[in-house]
Design an enzyme around this catalytic site. Structure first.
Site, short mmCIF file in Angstrom:
data_model
loop_
_atom_site.label_atom_id
_atom_site.label_comp_id
_atom_site.label_asym_id
_atom_site.label_seq_id
_atom_site.Cartn_x
_atom_site.Cartn_y
_atom_site.Cartn_z
N HIS A 94 -49.50 25.46 16.92
CA HIS A 94 -49.16 24.24 17.44
C HIS A 94 -48.75 24.26 18.71
O HIS A 94 -47.74 24.76 18.62
CB HIS A 94 -48.91 23.23 16.38
CG HIS A 94 -49.98 23.04 15.27
ND1 HIS A 94 -50.17 23.97 14.18
CD2 HIS A 94 -50.71 21.97 14.80
CE1 HIS A 94 -51.01 23.73 13.33
NE2 HIS A 94 -51.36 22.44 13.72
N PRO A 95 -48.99 23.39 19.49
CA PRO A 95 -48.26 23.41 20.95
C PRO A 95 -46.93 22.52 20.56
O PRO A 95 -46.94 21.77 20.06
CB PRO A 95 -49.17 22.35 21.67
CG PRO A 95 -49.96 21.54 20.71
CD PRO A 95 -50.11 22.34 19.44
N VAL A 133 -47.97 12.29 16.42
CA VAL A 133 -47.32 11.40 17.49
C VAL A 133 -47.90 9.75 17.44
O VAL A 133 -47.22 9.13 18.10
CB VAL A 133 -47.21 12.10 18.69
CG1 VAL A 133 -46.34 13.39 18.88
CG2 VAL A 133 -48.49 12.70 19.28
N PHE A 189 -41.94 22.13 16.69
CA PHE A 189 -41.90 20.77 16.00
C PHE A 189 -43.10 20.24 15.85
O PHE A 189 -43.93 20.05 16.92
CB PHE A 189 -40.87 19.84 16.93
CG PHE A 189 -40.42 18.51 16.13
CD1 PHE A 189 -40.07 18.29 15.24
CD2 PHE A 189 -41.12 17.53 16.99
CE1 PHE A 189 -39.90 17.11 14.51
CE2 PHE A 189 -41.23 16.18 16.33
CZ PHE A 189 -40.41 15.94 15.34
N GLN A 229 -50.92 13.51 22.86
CA GLN A 229 -49.63 13.55 23.50
C GLN A 229 -49.60 12.46 24.44
O GLN A 229 -48.51 11.76 24.69
CB GLN A 229 -49.12 15.08 23.92
CG GLN A 229 -48.87 15.97 22.82
CD GLN A 229 -48.16 17.07 23.58
OE1 GLN A 229 -47.76 17.08 24.40
NE2 GLN A 229 -48.26 18.01 22.65
#
Length: 176
Positions: free
Chosen positions: A71-72, A127, A123, A92
Site C-alpha cells: 500500500h502506498p 481516506v 499507515f 488521495q
C-alpha cells in the site's frame, strides 16, 4: 450508461477473467482475487467481499505484512511520481492529499516515517470522507498503538477501502 458488473457475469468467468476483473481492488495484490475464486459463485457482493477479506486475514503473518507494504504511503513517493494506482490517486485526491501546503507535506512525511518505523508498514486509512486534519490526527494517534493492534486496524481500513471499490464495480457507470 455502462452496465455494472453483475454477480451472474462474475460467476460465468474463468479464473483468469475473474482475477483480471477484481485483481486491482487490493493494492498490487491480485493473489487476493485468485484465492477468492475458489469460493464462487457468490450470492451477494457481501459474500464476495467476505471471501476476499478471508483470503487476506487467512494469510500467514509475514504475508500479511508484505501485503500491507504494497500500500502506498499517503502523499508519498508514488504520489509525487504519479505512479499511484488509479484507485489510490482518486482516493488521495478526494481527501485533499494532492493539495498539501509545504508545511503539511513535510509534517505528513515526518508522521509517515514515524509510523512505518514503528510498525514496519505504511499507515493505511480509508481516506475518502476524511479531512486532512482527520487523517493527520489518526496518524498521530495510531502511531502510538502496538503493532498487532495496527495490523488489525490496517486490515479493517483495507476492508473499508476495498468494499467501496467493489461497490463501485457493481454500480452503473456513466458512458465514457
Amino acid at each position: 450508461m455502462t452496465a455494472p458488473l453483475s454477480l451472474a457475469a462474475l460467476a460465468a468467468m474463468d479464473k483468469h477473467a475473474f482475477v483480471q476483473t477484481l485483481g486491482d481492488l487490493f493494492e498490487h495484490s491480485p493473489w487476493v482475487a485468485d484465492a477468492a475464486f475458489a469460493s464462487k459463485p457468490f450470492a451477494t457482493v457481501d459474500a464476495l467481499h467476505a471471501a476476499m477479506m478471508a483470503a487476506v486475514r487467512g494469510a500467514p503473518p509475514a504475508h500479511q505484512i508484505a501485503f500491507l507494504c504494497q500500500h502506498p504511503e499517503l502523499a508519498g513517493a508514488e504520489a509525487q511520481a504519479g505512479t499511484l494506482t488509479g484507485h489510490s490517486t482518486f482516493e488521495q485526491h478526494g481527501a485533499g492529499l494532492n493539495a498539501l501546503s509545504h508545511d503539511e507535506f513535510v509534517e505528513l512525511q515526518r508522521l509517515n516515517a514515524g509510523y512505518a518505523g514503528r510498525h514496519g508498514f505504511p499507515f493505511i486509512i480509508a481516506v475518502l470522507g476524511h479531512s486532512k486534519a482527520d487523517i493527520f490526527g489518526a496518524l498521530r494517534t495510531r502511531t502510538g498503538h502496538d503493532t498487532p493492534r495496527e495490523i488489525d486496524e490496517a486490515l479493517h481500513q483495507i476492508a473499508r477501502i476495498t468494499r467501496r471499490r467493489l461497490d463501485a464495480l457493481f454500480a452503473p457507470h456513466p458512458a465514457r
